[in-house]
Design a protein around this motif. Sequence first.
Motif, PDB file in Angstrom:
ATOM      1  N   ALA A 255       0.785  -1.367   0.039  1.00 22.99           N
ATOM      2  CA  ALA A 255       0.031  -0.047   0.270  1.00 22.99           C
ATOM      3  C   ALA A 255       0.781   1.290   0.121  1.00 22.99           C
ATOM      4  O   ALA A 255       0.484   2.749  -0.443  1.00 22.99           O
ATOM      5  N   ALA A 256       2.406   1.302   0.627  1.00 20.26           N
ATOM      6  CA  ALA A 256       2.808   2.205   0.929  1.00 20.26           C
ATOM      7  C   ALA A 256       3.962   2.364  -0.760  1.00 20.26           C
ATOM      8  O   ALA A 256       4.591   3.759  -0.098  1.00 20.26           O
ATOM      9  N   GLY A 257       3.926   1.661  -1.345  1.00 22.14           N
ATOM     10  CA  GLY A 257       4.491   1.431  -3.134  1.00 22.14           C
ATOM     11  C   GLY A 257       6.152   1.032  -2.704  1.00 22.14           C
ATOM     12  O   GLY A 257       6.295   1.036  -3.869  1.00 22.14           O
ATOM     13  N   ILE A 258       5.604  -0.127  -2.142  1.00 22.86           N
ATOM     14  CA  ILE A 258       6.973  -1.088  -1.679  1.00 22.86           C
ATOM     15  C   ILE A 258       7.137  -2.071  -3.146  1.00 22.86           C
ATOM     16  O   ILE A 258       5.746  -2.415  -3.052  1.00 22.86           O
ATOM     17  N   GLN A 259       8.003  -2.537  -4.346  1.00 28.61           N
ATOM     18  CA  GLN A 259       8.067  -2.675  -4.714  1.00 28.61           C
ATOM     19  C   GLN A 259       8.742  -4.403  -5.170  1.00 28.61           C
ATOM     20  O   GLN A 259       9.400  -3.727  -3.680  1.00 28.61           O
ATOM     21  N   ALA A 260       7.939  -5.299  -5.347  1.00 31.56           N
ATOM     22  CA  ALA A 260       9.296  -6.809  -5.411  1.00 31.56           C
ATOM     23  C   ALA A 260      10.608  -6.380  -5.683  1.00 31.56           C
ATOM     24  O   ALA A 260      11.238  -5.421  -6.847  1.00 31.56           O
ATOM     25  N   GLY A 261      11.400  -6.517  -4.408  1.00 27.93           N
ATOM     26  CA  GLY A 261      13.114  -6.345  -5.283  1.00 27.93           C
ATOM     27  C   GLY A 261      13.022  -4.962  -4.501  1.00 27.93           C
ATOM     28  O   GLY A 261      14.825  -4.732  -4.342  1.00 27.93           O
ATOM     29  N   ASP A 262      12.161  -3.620  -4.137  1.00 30.22           N
ATOM     30  CA  ASP A 262      13.228  -2.915  -2.985  1.00 30.22           C
ATOM     31  C   ASP A 262      13.704  -3.645  -2.017  1.00 30.22           C
ATOM     32  O   ASP A 262      13.403  -4.739  -1.356  1.00 30.22           O
ATOM     33  N   ARG A 263      14.544  -2.378  -1.314  1.00 32.87           N
ATOM     34  CA  ARG A 263      15.739  -2.866   0.204  1.00 32.87           C
ATOM     35  C   ARG A 263      14.474  -2.028   0.807  1.00 32.87           C
ATOM     36  O   ARG A 263      14.369  -1.164   0.723  1.00 32.87           O
ATOM     37  N   VAL A 264      13.941  -2.774   1.858  1.00 26.81           N
ATOM     38  CA  VAL A 264      13.387  -2.606   3.330  1.00 26.81           C
ATOM     39  C   VAL A 264      14.770  -2.765   4.184  1.00 26.81           C
ATOM     40  O   VAL A 264      14.938  -4.052   4.728  1.00 26.81           O
ATOM     41  N   ALA A 265      14.855  -1.864   4.770  1.00 28.53           N
ATOM     42  CA  ALA A 265      15.685  -1.850   6.558  1.00 28.53           C
ATOM     43  C   ALA A 265      15.361  -2.551   7.723  1.00 28.53           C
ATOM     44  O   ALA A 265      13.432  -1.873   7.434  1.00 28.53           O
ATOM     45  N   LEU A 266      15.541  -2.719   8.780  1.00 27.70           N
ATOM     46  CA  LEU A 266      15.614  -3.278   9.925  1.00 27.70           C
ATOM     47  C   LEU A 266      16.126  -3.006  11.075  1.00 27.70           C
ATOM     48  O   LEU A 266      17.107  -3.772  11.034  1.00 27.70           O
ATOM     49  N   CYS A 267      15.897  -2.402  12.141  1.00 28.92           N
ATOM     50  CA  CYS A 267      16.481  -1.331  13.187  1.00 28.92           C
ATOM     51  C   CYS A 267      16.112  -1.857  14.637  1.00 28.92           C
ATOM     52  O   CYS A 267      15.208  -0.184  14.821  1.00 28.92           O
ATOM     53  N   SER A 268      16.256  -2.654  14.909  1.00 23.56           N
ATOM     54  CA  SER A 268      15.252  -3.036  16.262  1.00 23.56           C
ATOM     55  C   SER A 268      15.568  -3.997  16.899  1.00 23.56           C
ATOM     56  O   SER A 268      15.869  -5.032  16.314  1.00 23.56           O
TER      57      SER A 268
ATOM     58  N   ILE B 182      10.650 -10.053  14.191  1.00 24.55           N
ATOM     59  CA  ILE B 182       9.842 -11.032  13.439  1.00 24.55           C
ATOM     60  C   ILE B 182       9.070 -11.307  12.467  1.00 24.55           C
ATOM     61  O   ILE B 182       8.708 -11.246  10.874  1.00 24.55           O
ATOM     62  N   GLU B 183       8.258 -10.098  12.917  1.00 24.62           N
ATOM     63  CA  GLU B 183       6.617  -9.822  11.895  1.00 24.62           C
ATOM     64  C   GLU B 183       6.953  -8.596  10.540  1.00 24.62           C
ATOM     65  O   GLU B 183       6.495  -9.198   9.412  1.00 24.62           O
ATOM     66  N   ALA B 184       8.128  -8.291  11.679  1.00 27.04           N
ATOM     67  CA  ALA B 184       8.764  -7.120   9.868  1.00 27.04           C
ATOM     68  C   ALA B 184       9.352  -7.559   8.612  1.00 27.04           C
ATOM     69  O   ALA B 184       9.125  -8.410   7.939  1.00 27.04           O
ATOM     70  N   ALA B 185      10.584  -8.520   9.226  1.00 24.95           N
ATOM     71  CA  ALA B 185      11.014  -8.908   8.714  1.00 24.95           C
ATOM     72  C   ALA B 185      10.154 -10.189   7.627  1.00 24.95           C
ATOM     73  O   ALA B 185      10.639  -9.943   6.166  1.00 24.95           O
ATOM     74  N   LEU B 186       9.613 -10.585   8.173  1.00 25.96           N
ATOM     75  CA  LEU B 186       8.899 -12.119   7.777  1.00 25.96           C
ATOM     76  C   LEU B 186       7.915 -11.152   6.572  1.00 25.96           C
ATOM     77  O   LEU B 186       7.727 -11.893   5.275  1.00 25.96           O
ATOM     78  N   GLY B 187       7.399 -10.418   6.819  1.00 21.29           N
ATOM     79  CA  GLY B 187       6.333  -9.030   6.085  1.00 21.29           C
ATOM     80  C   GLY B 187       7.105  -8.650   4.841  1.00 21.29           C
ATOM     81  O   GLY B 187       6.921  -8.752   3.901  1.00 21.29           O
ATOM     82  N   VAL B 188       8.415  -8.467   4.759  1.00 17.68           N
ATOM     83  CA  VAL B 188       9.414  -7.666   3.552  1.00 17.68           C
ATOM     84  C   VAL B 188       8.996  -9.136   2.883  1.00 17.68           C
ATOM     85  O   VAL B 188       9.285  -8.560   1.767  1.00 17.68           O
ATOM     86  N   LEU B 189      10.177  -9.811   3.131  1.00 18.76           N
ATOM     87  CA  LEU B 189       9.841 -10.716   2.743  1.00 18.76           C
ATOM     88  C   LEU B 189       8.823 -11.595   1.251  1.00 18.76           C
ATOM     89  O   LEU B 189       8.940 -11.802   0.479  1.00 18.76           O
ATOM     90  N   TYR B 190       7.720 -11.401   2.630  1.00 23.07           N
ATOM     91  CA  TYR B 190       6.329 -12.085   1.563  1.00 23.07           C
ATOM     92  C   TYR B 190       5.835 -10.964   0.869  1.00 23.07           C
ATOM     93  O   TYR B 190       5.153 -11.675  -0.369  1.00 23.07           O
ATOM     94  N   ALA B 191       6.260 -10.010   0.955  1.00 22.37           N
ATOM     95  CA  ALA B 191       5.783  -8.609   0.171  1.00 22.37           C
ATOM     96  C   ALA B 191       6.932  -8.603  -1.188  1.00 22.37           C
ATOM     97  O   ALA B 191       7.179  -7.942  -1.876  1.00 22.37           O
TER      98      ALA B 191
ATOM     99  N   ALA C 148      10.215  -8.300  -0.829  1.00 23.18           N
ATOM    100  CA  ALA C 148      11.365  -7.212  -1.284  1.00 23.18           C
ATOM    101  C   ALA C 148      12.583  -7.768  -0.710  1.00 23.18           C
ATOM    102  O   ALA C 148      12.569  -8.959  -0.605  1.00 23.18           O
ATOM    103  N   VAL C 149      13.643  -6.761  -0.137  1.00 25.84           N
ATOM    104  CA  VAL C 149      14.545  -7.877   0.175  1.00 25.84           C
ATOM    105  C   VAL C 149      15.429  -6.838   1.444  1.00 25.84           C
ATOM    106  O   VAL C 149      14.538  -5.671   1.995  1.00 25.84           O
ATOM    107  N   LEU C 150      15.635  -8.156   2.418  1.00 27.15           N
ATOM    108  CA  LEU C 150      15.535  -7.580   3.775  1.00 27.15           C
ATOM    109  C   LEU C 150      17.174  -7.131   4.183  1.00 27.15           C
ATOM    110  O   LEU C 150      17.539  -7.433   3.658  1.00 27.15           O
ATOM    111  N   VAL C 151      17.078  -5.657   5.291  1.00 29.21           N
ATOM    112  CA  VAL C 151      18.518  -5.137   5.352  1.00 29.21           C
ATOM    113  C   VAL C 151      18.118  -5.064   6.684  1.00 29.21           C
ATOM    114  O   VAL C 151      18.088  -4.278   7.320  1.00 29.21           O
ATOM    115  N   PRO C 152      18.770  -6.117   7.460  1.00 31.21           N
ATOM    116  CA  PRO C 152      19.114  -6.213   8.618  1.00 31.21           C
ATOM    117  C   PRO C 152      20.301  -5.239   9.340  1.00 31.21           C
ATOM    118  O   PRO C 152      21.039  -5.134   8.387  1.00 31.21           O
TER     119      PRO C 152
END
Length: 511
Positions: free
Chosen positions: A52-65, A72-81, A83-87
């Motif tokens: 909904a926010a416009g993130i496309q397949a293959g976009d990188r999403v950083a996670l700092c927490s 866990i939910e954010a990481a799996l959600g990023v991958l389900y969409a 996108a590429v996870l960047v911890p």
Amino acid sequence: MTPDAATIPGALVRAAGRFGDREAVADPHGEVRRSYAELLDRARTVARALVAAGIQAGDRVALCSPNTHHWIEAALGVLYAGAVLVPVNTRFTGPELLDVVRRSDARALFVAGPFLGVDRLEQLWHAGPAPRLEVIVRIPIGPDDEGDWAELTDRAAAVPVARADARAAAVRPDQVADILFTSGTTGRSKGAMSAHRQSLGVAAAWAHRGGLTEADRYLVINPFFHSFGYKAGILAALHSGAALVPQLVFDAGRAMQLVERERITVLPGPPTLYQTLLDRPDRTDRDLSSLRLAVTGAATVPVALVERMRAELSFEVVLTAYGLTEAVVATMCCPDDDPRTVAHTCGRAVAGMAVRIGDAGEILLRGPDVMLGYLDDPQATRQAIDADGWLHTGDVGRLDERGYLTITDRLKDMYICGGFNVYPAEVEQVLARLDGLAESAVVGVPDERLGEVGKAFVIPAPGATLDPDDVIAFCRQRLANYKVPRQVEFRSELPRNPSGKVLKRLLRSQP
């Protein structure tokens, strides 16, 4: 459409189907519990909100927490969409966080609210602009921090579940799943890229060698942003059906309380974690009898520690393992290995991996789980992975007749004293047997006459009294003269990276 089973979205769907109402996450921070079916639903919600926010397949999403159910939910959600996870390491300063966000070209960021007195998002903005960063979700950690997390459900409402499922079904096993930046022990960190099949492969190998099952309850102290917490933790649980119990910040008393309350069976960590538990005077007040599996490494592991872990902490199985960000899990001991094998080796190759010893004793790895390469750095990739596909680890070691690997040291940690090579790990193994010494780290320091000599940084055991002469005399009785440290400095702690490895470059750089 069903996601490919060799992708992380596919593993999540499969876990929800196999384990359904079994507990997947028991987060003591906020007392949140999720079943595997609920975990899939939450990941879908995050994915829909990102779409909904416009993130496309293959976009990188950083996670700092830090370690909570949100990660866990954010990481799996990023991958389900798709996108590429960047911890991102939660210890990073604002400039370091900005560096990862910029270099990964991240379009979205999940970031903890104020935590341990630090507002990471505020630090990021002070560090400079991140032009591509368009979506920010603040994860509530503090008691008075609401964050943006609760708004994800409302944002997700604009995107049908079927659209998120289509994103997940479009993910292919060879696509990049995650970019993990190395700990930077030798300088600027590099982004190691792994495909979905690789991240799942190392998780399955770890779970298999450790005998992880749906009956296990797994206390995760290793940070999720590190490959161990993420791949040998979250993804290993998806593979096996184990329940994850994340600990926000390590506290030995709280960890023992959680072991007792949650009936924890699996507790991995660096050797110092177990030593800390053993040194606690209130340990006998807690029921730790549920513990069955410990997996350790990242430092010297004394035989005596392995024996005490089994006798006093109730572990049925203690294993050591070897890996690095670029391969995660390369070797691992087996449950029936004896204490000496566990203490002196890192086990043998896990499924599909090959290990050999190259020039100067360097450990080389090859197999399906070696990273794809470094992000935007073909030169560093060529230096790390040769034309025959062997990853040059920078670690020195040897293989015995059984194929078990022993780490001698890092190539860069070896120093030359009077013309003789000295491997600090050998000295540290000897020091581990000194009564009253909890831990040590040895480095080479300049010396006008000998070129370099050893300096031992020592942490005394609680209540112990040691002086430098005790340490040096103990070594003289057990080591050749050129291996004996000439200097001893006492410390209350040692600088470490997230995996527990001592940052020896910081010790060497101190006057």
